[in-house]
Design a protein around this motif. Sequence first.
Motif, mmCIF file in Angstrom:
data_model
loop_
_atom_site.group_PDB
_atom_site.id
_atom_site.type_symbol
_atom_site.label_atom_id
_atom_site.label_comp_id
_atom_site.label_asym_id
_atom_site.label_seq_id
_atom_site.Cartn_x
_atom_site.Cartn_y
_atom_site.Cartn_z
ATOM 1 N N UNK A 34 7.350 9.022 27.863
ATOM 2 C CA UNK A 34 6.656 9.810 26.850
ATOM 3 C C UNK A 34 6.098 8.973 25.706
ATOM 4 N N UNK A 35 6.471 7.681 25.650
ATOM 5 C CA UNK A 35 5.988 6.800 24.592
ATOM 6 C C UNK A 35 5.198 5.650 25.201
ATOM 7 N N UNK A 36 4.291 5.084 24.421
ATOM 8 C CA UNK A 36 3.586 3.893 24.872
ATOM 9 C C UNK A 36 4.149 2.656 24.182
ATOM 10 N N UNK A 37 4.157 1.540 24.898
ATOM 11 C CA UNK A 37 4.665 0.299 24.335
ATOM 12 C C UNK A 37 3.782 -0.158 23.181
ATOM 13 N N UNK A 38 4.429 -0.806 22.213
ATOM 14 C CA UNK A 38 3.698 -1.311 21.055
ATOM 15 C C UNK A 38 2.897 -2.555 21.419
ATOM 16 N N UNK A 55 9.056 -0.130 21.609
ATOM 17 C CA UNK A 55 8.364 1.145 21.464
ATOM 18 C C UNK A 55 8.331 1.689 20.035
ATOM 19 N N UNK A 56 9.182 1.214 19.151
ATOM 20 C CA UNK A 56 9.350 1.885 17.862
ATOM 21 C C UNK A 56 9.274 0.920 16.681
ATOM 22 N N UNK A 57 8.926 1.485 15.539
ATOM 23 C CA UNK A 57 8.917 0.771 14.268
ATOM 24 C C UNK A 57 9.825 1.539 13.305
ATOM 25 N N UNK A 103 4.437 5.951 19.143
ATOM 26 C CA UNK A 103 3.177 6.503 19.631
ATOM 27 C C UNK A 103 3.418 7.267 20.935
ATOM 28 N N UNK A 104 3.111 8.559 20.985
ATOM 29 C CA UNK A 104 3.195 9.268 22.266
ATOM 30 C C UNK A 104 2.303 8.603 23.310
ATOM 31 N N UNK A 105 2.679 8.732 24.557
ATOM 32 C CA UNK A 105 1.931 8.067 25.632
ATOM 33 C C UNK A 105 0.473 8.477 25.660
ATOM 34 N N UNK A 149 -4.878 5.906 19.059
ATOM 35 C CA UNK A 149 -3.897 4.843 18.799
ATOM 36 C C UNK A 149 -4.388 3.817 17.788
ATOM 37 N N UNK A 150 -5.692 3.589 17.716
ATOM 38 C CA UNK A 150 -6.207 2.625 16.740
ATOM 39 C C UNK A 150 -5.848 3.059 15.321
#
Length: 367
Positions: free
Chosen positions: A98-102, A130-132, A279-281, A286-287
Amino acid sequence: MRRWIGALGAVAAALALAACGQGGAADAEGGELRIYNWSDYIDPELLAEFTRETGIKVRYDTFDSNEVLETKVLQGATGYDLVVPSNHNVPRYIQAGALQKLDKSRLTGLAALSPDTLRHMQPFDPGQAYTVPYMQGTIGIGYNADAVAKRGVSMDSWKAVFDPANLAKLQDCGVYFLDASEDMYAVALHYLGKDPNSANPADYAAATDMLLKARPYVRKFHSSEYIDALANGDICVAIGYSGDVLQAADRAEEAKNGVTIAYVIPKEGTQVWFDVFALPADAPNPAAAYRFLDFMLRPQVIARASNYTHYANGNAQATALLDPDVRDDPSVYPPADVAQRLFVTTTKDQALLREVNRQWTRVLTGR
């Protein structure tokens, strides 16, 4: 969370002014950034400042429990560019795709993050893929000091809110519990001397029995309304999140209404949690999300966010920039002896999570 309704209006007003000031540049430069975050969990002026700087409009929607957020994210097609889950939920998001890689090359401020915070997050998001980190805090007891003192209940232990004898003394002035199953079971299990990360359904049944005995004395289960209720003197006790209670205390002081709100981490210890940006997948922009993350990674920006929310943040370089009443408050940054009594919750598998939610429904309904 400061001014639950008022702050949302301030967000809208500030962003409208910022967008007008851009004269249409928002659409030309970056479109819209859609954020799904906890209620009143950021200074509205920071959102307006981000729009002025980047030309990106911000749509800021809110939730008040991890359960609501997780249901939306795991269903997909959220329409959001950034969401803010807590640490123990993140592995389920990752496992579900469900998340996109950073893309860390687009984040210039990662070096400022606290090694301790990253260490705590390592079991949930290995390598920070994946997270900040955003904010962190504890679960404890917020209370009206004068009202509680009149009723002769000591607030230094979870016994104050889990023992029916104490709750009976507080019932007339009002008690709220969080409507957050995983958080409430974690502290209940810990108080009972059980593993707060137990995978044994029998332990949750024991915690449910205790919570059902407390249930008749609880006026409401809600994960944000207790802030206003405490600040206004409508209730005298709430199990809540540290920064929320401290904001309620500030609001009562600003209102000069004679209400004095205090926050305590019970002597038995409690859960420390970490909220993170992800960020959700299928994030549509995303920008814009990366522009916002880089903005929030600036020490001076995240310090302002902490000053507003009264939560600690995960940016080591921001600590010196915090207001002294935030930086030096042991409820925000617990001292070493208190930190030793804090625990982090782990992720539950789907079978256990279903059982926990089933048990929690019994607590909410009183059956």
